[in-house]
Write an enzyme that holds these catalytic residues in place. Structure first.
Site, PDB file in Angstrom:
ATOM      1  N   GLU A   1       8.031   1.897   5.912  1.00 43.80           N
ATOM      2  CA  GLU A   1       7.987   3.202   5.242  1.00 43.80           C
ATOM      3  C   GLU A   1       8.682   4.223   6.132  1.00 43.80           C
ATOM      4  O   GLU A   1       8.928   3.979   7.315  1.00 43.80           O
ATOM      5  CB  GLU A   1       6.529   3.615   5.031  1.00 43.80           C
ATOM      6  CG  GLU A   1       5.778   2.707   4.086  1.00 43.80           C
ATOM      7  CD  GLU A   1       6.478   2.557   2.755  1.00 43.80           C
ATOM      8  OE1 GLU A   1       6.668   3.572   2.063  1.00 43.80           O
ATOM      9  OE2 GLU A   1       6.864   1.437   2.406  1.00 43.80           O
TER      10      GLU A   1
ATOM     11  N   GLY B   1      14.896  -2.543   7.387  1.00 40.87           N
ATOM     12  CA  GLY B   1      14.639  -1.666   6.224  1.00 40.87           C
ATOM     13  C   GLY B   1      13.335  -1.975   5.513  1.00 40.87           C
ATOM     14  O   GLY B   1      13.180  -1.658   4.340  1.00 40.87           O
TER      15      GLY B   1
ATOM     16  N   ILE C   1       7.836  -9.457  -6.020  1.00 39.02           N
ATOM     17  CA  ILE C   1       6.907 -10.398  -6.673  1.00 39.02           C
ATOM     18  C   ILE C   1       6.441  -9.822  -7.996  1.00 39.02           C
ATOM     19  O   ILE C   1       5.905  -8.721  -8.029  1.00 39.02           O
ATOM     20  CB  ILE C   1       5.631 -10.618  -5.836  1.00 39.02           C
ATOM     21  CG1 ILE C   1       5.960 -10.932  -4.396  1.00 39.02           C
ATOM     22  CG2 ILE C   1       4.761 -11.693  -6.446  1.00 39.02           C
ATOM     23  CD1 ILE C   1       4.711 -11.047  -3.544  1.00 39.02           C
TER      24      ILE C   1
ATOM     25  N   LYS D   1      -1.647  -0.444  -2.204  1.00 41.42           N
ATOM     26  CA  LYS D   1      -1.309  -1.545  -3.110  1.00 41.42           C
ATOM     27  C   LYS D   1      -2.571  -2.261  -3.601  1.00 41.42           C
ATOM     28  O   LYS D   1      -2.650  -2.651  -4.767  1.00 41.42           O
ATOM     29  CB  LYS D   1      -0.361  -2.520  -2.410  1.00 41.42           C
ATOM     30  CG  LYS D   1       1.010  -1.892  -2.102  1.00 41.42           C
ATOM     31  CD  LYS D   1       1.790  -2.744  -1.125  1.00 41.42           C
ATOM     32  CE  LYS D   1       3.158  -2.158  -0.821  1.00 41.42           C
ATOM     33  NZ  LYS D   1       3.800  -2.800   0.341  1.00 41.42           N
TER      34      LYS D   1
ATOM     35  N   LYS E   1       3.799   3.458  -4.568  1.00 47.90           N
ATOM     36  CA  LYS E   1       2.395   2.998  -4.473  1.00 47.90           C
ATOM     37  C   LYS E   1       1.444   4.133  -4.140  1.00 47.90           C
ATOM     38  O   LYS E   1       0.295   4.136  -4.567  1.00 47.90           O
ATOM     39  CB  LYS E   1       2.268   1.880  -3.441  1.00 47.90           C
ATOM     40  CG  LYS E   1       2.821   2.251  -2.076  1.00 47.90           C
ATOM     41  CD  LYS E   1       3.970   1.367  -1.739  1.00 47.90           C
ATOM     42  CE  LYS E   1       4.868   1.980  -0.685  1.00 47.90           C
ATOM     43  NZ  LYS E   1       5.855   1.055  -0.217  1.00 47.90           N
TER      44      LYS E   1
ATOM     45  N   ASP F   1      -0.475   1.520   3.627  1.00 49.74           N
ATOM     46  CA  ASP F   1       0.416   1.001   2.577  1.00 49.74           C
ATOM     47  C   ASP F   1      -0.266  -0.147   1.824  1.00 49.74           C
ATOM     48  O   ASP F   1      -0.263  -0.186   0.586  1.00 49.74           O
ATOM     49  CB  ASP F   1       1.720   0.537   3.240  1.00 49.74           C
ATOM     50  CG  ASP F   1       2.683  -0.078   2.262  1.00 49.74           C
ATOM     51  OD1 ASP F   1       3.444   0.667   1.627  1.00 49.74           O
ATOM     52  OD2 ASP F   1       2.673  -1.320   2.119  1.00 49.74           O
TER      53      ASP F   1
ATOM     54  N   GLU G   1       6.007  -1.913 -11.536  1.00 44.56           N
ATOM     55  CA  GLU G   1       6.021  -3.248 -10.922  1.00 44.56           C
ATOM     56  C   GLU G   1       6.451  -3.189  -9.455  1.00 44.56           C
ATOM     57  O   GLU G   1       5.940  -3.925  -8.606  1.00 44.56           O
ATOM     58  CB  GLU G   1       6.982  -4.156 -11.709  1.00 44.56           C
ATOM     59  CG  GLU G   1       7.042  -5.584 -11.257  1.00 44.56           C
ATOM     60  CD  GLU G   1       5.706  -6.310 -11.419  1.00 44.56           C
ATOM     61  OE1 GLU G   1       5.299  -6.526 -12.565  1.00 44.56           O
ATOM     62  OE2 GLU G   1       5.090  -6.652 -10.394  1.00 44.56           O
TER      63      GLU G   1
HETATM   64  N1  HSE Z   1       6.821  -0.782   3.827  1.00 51.46           N
HETATM   65  C1  HSE Z   1       6.476  -1.613   2.735  1.00 51.46           C
HETATM   66  C2  HSE Z   1       6.129  -2.986   3.274  1.00 51.46           C
HETATM   67  C3  HSE Z   1       7.636  -1.704   1.775  1.00 51.46           C
HETATM   68  O1  HSE Z   1       6.436  -3.255   4.433  1.00 51.46           O
HETATM   69  O2  HSE Z   1       5.532  -3.785   2.566  1.00 51.46           O
HETATM   70  C4  HSE Z   1       7.286  -2.284   0.442  1.00 51.46           C
HETATM   71  O3  HSE Z   1       6.295  -1.563  -0.213  1.00 51.46           O
END
Ligand code: HSE
Length: 435
Positions: free
Chosen positions: A193, A190, A139, A208, A108, A204, A132
């Protein structure tokens, strides 16, 4: 004559997502071959530390520390970039495109900062770029914006597009978790980032939203165009008042046409409990779109994690491999032919929640309401509670009717300067997007 040579994939990165992609390509080889019409094989994976022992990657996988073994190898058809971060990922993507390789990326940051250049570079070299996995992990949202919803004039995008913060906010609201414990839990799963500041500070989600709003509104929106505020200031008291007032707290990402201007913002918000986004909990993300033909459509699913991101990445790999197998040209790149200006945040009009601590004595509330009234900020509700552990102190929570951001920010500065106000603890926007 059609070739039956396997389609070769070069993988850049073998971390949480890369490992998932490698395993799924191996585990699902037969189904993918059936869907593509030719085998799709992982040729090699690029890692930073090739000597490291790895137990969770498919047996026999060629691992290299040398980027040219993938980027410059004429046998590699599709490069999958799952390193993340701006560099060296951006350089690798451009080099792969330059060498005529199709690229699939979940990056992203690269797409938000350099998307138009990457798309133009792919078109120039007659190859495809799939991204994607860059938004909302599992999604499907880029594909619908590029294809299934392409006939729509999009008016608004309202979203929750960071899994980490949504997971954290959900745990803080429902289990009373402290911020640090909620973050540690998201890291263990997990979702975060490499540097979780990108999640909790809103970067983040801003990346997006830049990608989504560029495609939705056919204009170039860079990450720096998106206003952002993170979740670090939210305290248990905010969750308690939100519940008392009938709201959920979410990190929202909102992009909206306002005439020739575009609003693009990421920040925590109070959402009415009945709003569809208020019900999106845990690592789930959701994107709600308003189109002139479709009206409102909502896409929802797991927004972070290895397997959901692998789902999106392999979806792109399969669709590019199908085109390669059929000898079809790449799809036309998205058109970003409009030049919408970003609306200054100071001009935003919405509702607000304000929490402050003040002296508990006669005339205090009058002083506070005068500041707001003088700036034409109209009150919708006021709650005052004694602070148990600080005698003579009251916590005051105010919600407003729709007001202008610049007026509310000025009011906060003036309130903080009043002798009777000990602290302006938080200011959160109250949204009901789409209503
Ligand atoms: N660190 C990102 C999140 C991972 O928590 O949405 C997916 O892009």
């Amino acid at each position: 004559m059609a070739s039956d040579r396997p389609i070769a994939v070069g993988l850049l990165g073998l971390g949480v997502v890369g490992g998932g992609v490698a395993r799924a390509l191996a585990d699902k080889a037969a189904a993918i071959e059936a869907s593509v019409g030719r085998p799709v094989r992982l040729a090699a994976a690029l890692v930073a530390h090739p000597r490291k022992r790895r137990s969770d990657v498919p047996a026999g996988l060629r691992i290299t520390g040398e980027p040219s073994e993938i980027l410059d190898d004429p046998a590699v058809d599709i490069v999958v970039e799952v390193i993340g971060g701006e560099e060296p990922a951006f350089g690798y993507i451009q080099r792969a495109l330059h060498h005529g390789k199709h690229v699939v990326t979940a990056n992203k940051e690269v797409m938000a900062k350099h998307g138009p250049e990457v798309l133009a570079h792919a078109a120039e070299h007659g190859v495809s770029i799939g991204f994607e996995g860059s938004v909302g992990a599992g999604i499907p949202i880029i594909g619908p914006l590029l294809r299934e919803l392409a006939a729509n004039e999009i008016g608004a995008v309202n979203a929750i597009i960071n899994g980490t913060t949504n997971y954290m906010l959900t745990r803080m609201a429902s289990d009373g978790l402290e911020y640090a414990d909620a973050l540690a839990a998201a890291q263990r799963l997990g979702y975060t980032e490499a540097d979780p500041a990108s999640d909790v500070d809103g970067d983040d989600a801003a990346y997006k939203l830049a990608i989504l709003s560029s495609l939705a509104f056919r204009t170039t929106v860079r990450d720096t165009d998106v206003y952002r505020e993170g979740i670090a200031k939210l305290a248990p008291a905010d969750f308690a008042y939100a519940a008392e007032l009938g709201y959920a707290i979410k990190l929202v990402a909102i992009a909206k046409r306002v005439g020739d201007l575009l609003q693009a913002r990421v920040h925590p918000a109070f959402l009415p409990l009945a709003h569809p986004l208020a019900k999106v909990d845990g690592v789930y993300n959701a994107v709600e779109l308003e189109g002139d033909l479709v009206d409102w459509a909502m896409f929802q699913g797991p927004g972070a994690g290895a397997r959901p991101t692998t789902s999106a990445v392999l979806g792109d790999v399969i669709s590019i491999a199908q085109a390669v197998a059929a000898g079809a040209p790449p799809a036309r790149p998205p058109v970003l032919d409009r030049k919408l200006r970003i609306q200054p945040m100071a001009d935003l009009e919405t509702k607000y929640y304000l929490r402050l601590r003040a002296s508990d004595r006669p005339g205090v509330m009058a002083q506070i309401t005068r500041v707001l009234g003088d700036l034409r900020v109209s009150l919708a509700s006021v709650i005052q509670k004694e602070v148990a552990d600080a005698a003579g102190t009251a916590e005051i929570v105010i919600t407003t009717h729709t007001a202008k951001e610049s007026a509310v920010q000025e009011a906060v500065t003036k309130l903080a300067a009043l002798d009777v106000v000990l602290e302006v603890s938080n200011l959160v926007r109250v949204e009901d997007p789409g209503s």
